[in-house]
Write a protein that holds these residues in place. Structure first.
Motif: not given
Length: 664
Positions: A302-310
């Motif tokens: 249904e959707y994607y969860i994107s977690a990002v850190t610098n």
């Protein structure tokens, strides 16, 4: 005596070992630690880079990223030791976790609480220890980043600050996983407690220190948090008005699309990678990204969860470290050229002999200082390849002390016996013709430690003319870690991440070789194609987590009941294959094993208070000497036989159509 340090930043340091061993919040700390699922996992580059950077910056032989559980200290990343874990009651890092503050011991033998420690008196003979806590999102101490030396040390304020910064890098990586795990947990519970989970998710989403975005199945924004916007310097309205492709570095777009397609196709559940985004000002920022697909009950994303850190700061630091290494190598080469010129001038200017000798000694001292502090092993040899110079890194890499290495031929020190003739020939060819496959080239070869342990190294050998004689100058770099990472990546490409079995790629590589061995050895082989009959009901009733556990259980059962020479593969979903070789009676042997595996699979299995049972349909394709079919044809026959078994009532075994009729 223990050293004292006045911090350039607000650290609370413990300079002697504390007496308490169990923190007051131990239960909460252990729950947070185990929720991360980091214990007893494979090494990861993000942690290994931190240990390598700390070792180089602080010039220490041992650096550890450790996690402290109830009764042990386990190493997630390690440099300089072979240990995997140690008892908690012997671990210095346990005291850092207890106090939730850095611990600095400049001389362990001068501290009443550490002088009798097992690892002080025995390998690795710890004399200096500096440990900084690695904390969770709530500030709970989960473990440490620690630097260890076998000699007493006193770190400067800047060095302690660097170690604290690297500990914060590890903490941020763990917090990223903590936030990602919490976000995934919130999504999993949404079906039953949607209102409460939505509130928790909102708090994590908006308050998280890392960027989080929800992306629909078509690749468009659904929701973006403030941290993500700050990272790219976009206001929220402007960011969501742009496409994801437009803010992604062009070189990373294709990989993004491919990995999301892999999730949508059900080949993977999530992925982690480093990628680049383009900020509003046009600059590029490196991030560590974790993407998880959220599927509905029908298994559709249904959707994607994107977690990002610098991670731009880390990338900048790595670039600076590389530049420093290149600069050092250039400086060493320049120093060597200066030494050659000085020696030539000595022959041409006898009248200035005293002054020239003083200049030469100064240059030699400078060169020795540079070489002895070089990151690579440096070895100098005369025209007969007898060692004349051997730096400290050469001692560490190959185990031979300077006093024993000087005066011995190089091949007798570090070259395996099987390769010695070839190496001697290369040097001889250069001396006679001026040409060689090894001299003035960058090569990889296998060297040998004094203990007999093989070491892969990268070698650069230059030939120089000094006083009319040819001398050889060699730099050797230990590439064991790089080779290990290459081996691990190759291993991962051929194994199923869920069960640990060989995967589809491995099967298609193995079958042609097995068919060739049948022709060569005049024996038989068989391929068993196994499809579980009730797996969908387990998934629908108990959930995908239980389904994954069941697949791992089936994989374990199959491995326990085949021969060591047999190979088990997971093709995907609930399909498995078993490859049997060296069969004197392939049909009888394959049928017997198939019936045994059928009984093993049907054995009950307990999960979440439920007793689960599943059957299997098994198709068998046999190949003997004289057959000319391809690997694809063999798989097709086994697959067709499996479908005959399934259509015949399931929980059955069928031989392929070209062999004798199947049996129930």
């Amino acid at each position: 005596m223990l050293g004292c340090w006045r911090a350039a930043r607000p650290f609370t340091l413990i300079l002697t070992m504390p007496t308490s061993q169990i923190p007051q919040n131990e239960s909460e700390r252990l729950r947070a630690l185990h929720a991360l699922n980091l214990l007893d996992t494979l090494p990861e580059p993000v942690f290994d880079r931190v240990t390598g950077m700390a070792a180089r910056l602080l010039d220490v032989p041992i650096v550890l990223v450790s996690l402290v559980s109830k009764d042990r200290q386990w190493f997630k990343a390690k440099l300089g030791v072979d240990l995997v874990q140690v008892p908690r009651n012997l671990a210095f890092c346990s005291h850092v976790v207890t106090s939730n503050a850095p611990l600095i011991l400049t001389d362990t033998l001068a501290d009443d609480f550490s002088r009798d420690n097992h690892y002080v008196l025995n390998e690795p003979h710890i004399r200096f220890y500096a440990g900084f806590p690695v904390r969770s999102f709530k500030g709970l101490p989960l473990g440490t980043l620690c630097a260890i030396d076998t000699r007493p040390r006193t770190l400067s304020a800047d060095e302690l600050s660097m170690l604290a910064d690297l500990a914060e890098v590890v903490s941020n990586e763990i917090r990223l996983r903590e936030v990602t795990a919490l976000a995934r947990s919130c999504l999993d519970e949404a079906n039953s407690t949607i209102q409460g989970v939505e509130q928790q998710f909102h708090e994590v989403f908006e308050c998280a220190g890392v960027g989080i975005a929800l992306i629909d199945a078509a690749g468009d924004w659904l929701r973006v948090n403030e941290a993500f916007c700050r990272m790219l310097a976009y206001p929220l309205a402007e960011l969501v008005a742009r496409s994801i492709v437009s803010i992604t570095h062009p070189d990373d777009v294709a990989t993004d699309v491919h990995l999301r397609d892999e999730i949508r196709a059900g080949k993977i559940d999530r992925y982690e990678r480093e990628k680049r985004y383009i900020r509003k000002d046009g600059g590029v920022v490196w991030v560590q990204q974790t993407v998880t697909g959220k599927k509905n009950a029908a298994g559709v994303v249904e959707y994607y969860i994107s977690a990002v850190t610098n991670i731009q700061a880390r990338k900048d630091a790595e670039a600076k470290l590389l530049a420093l290494s290149n600069s050092l190598e250039a400086e060493v080469a320049a120093r060597m050229q200066e030494l050659v010129r000085a020696n030539t001038q000595l022959l041409d200017a006898l009248a200035q002999r005293v002054q020239a000798e003083q200049t030469t000694r100064k240059r030699e001292a400078e060169l020795e200082m540079v070489i002895n502090n070089a990151y690579d092993a440096y070895i100098c040899m005369d025209h007969q390849t007898v060692v004349t110079a051997w730096n400290r890194q050469a001692e560490l890499t190959f185990g031979w002390p300077l006093r024993e290495a000087i005066g011995k031929p190089l091949v007798e020190l570090i070259i395996p016996e099987i390769a010695r003739a070839s190496i001697r020939r290369s040097f001889k060819d250069y001396l006679s013709t001026g040409r060689s496959e090894m001299i003035n080239r960058r090569r990889e070869l296998t060297a040998c430690h004094r203990s007999g342990r093989k070491i892969p190294v990268e070698v650069r050998i230059r030939a120089l003319q000094v006083n009319g004689q040819t001398v050889f100058s060699a730099f050797l770099h230990d590439i064991s870690e790089r080779k290990l990472r290459e081996t691990e990546r190759e291993q991962e490409a051929r194994h199923d991440s869920l069960t640990g079995l060989h995967n589809r790629r491995s099967l298609f590589e193995s079958l042609p070789l097995a068919l060739a061995r049948v022709k060569r050895t005049k024996t038989g082989m068989a391929l068993l194609f196994i499809d579980l009959d009730e797996f969908k009901e387990i998934n629908d009733t108990l959930g995908h987590h239980a389904g994954d556990e069941f697949l791992r259980e089936i994989a374990s059962r199959l491995m326990q009941h085949v021969r060591q020479t047999d190979r088990v593969f997971r093709l995907g979903g609930d399909e498995f294959t078993v490859l049997l070789e060296n069969l004197s009676d392939p049909t009888t042997d394959a049928l017997a094993l198939a019936q045994k595996l059928l009984s093993v699979i049907q054995a009950p299995w307990e999960c979440a208070g439920h007793t689960c049972r599943a059957g299997a349909s098994i198709g068998i394709a046999v190949s003997v000497a004289g057959d000319s079919e391809t690997a694809d044809a063999l798989i097709s026959r086994a697959d067709a036989a499996m479908y005959e078994a399934k259509q015949g009532g399931k929980s059955r075994v069928r031989l392929a159509a070209s062999a004798e009729a199947g049996v129930d």
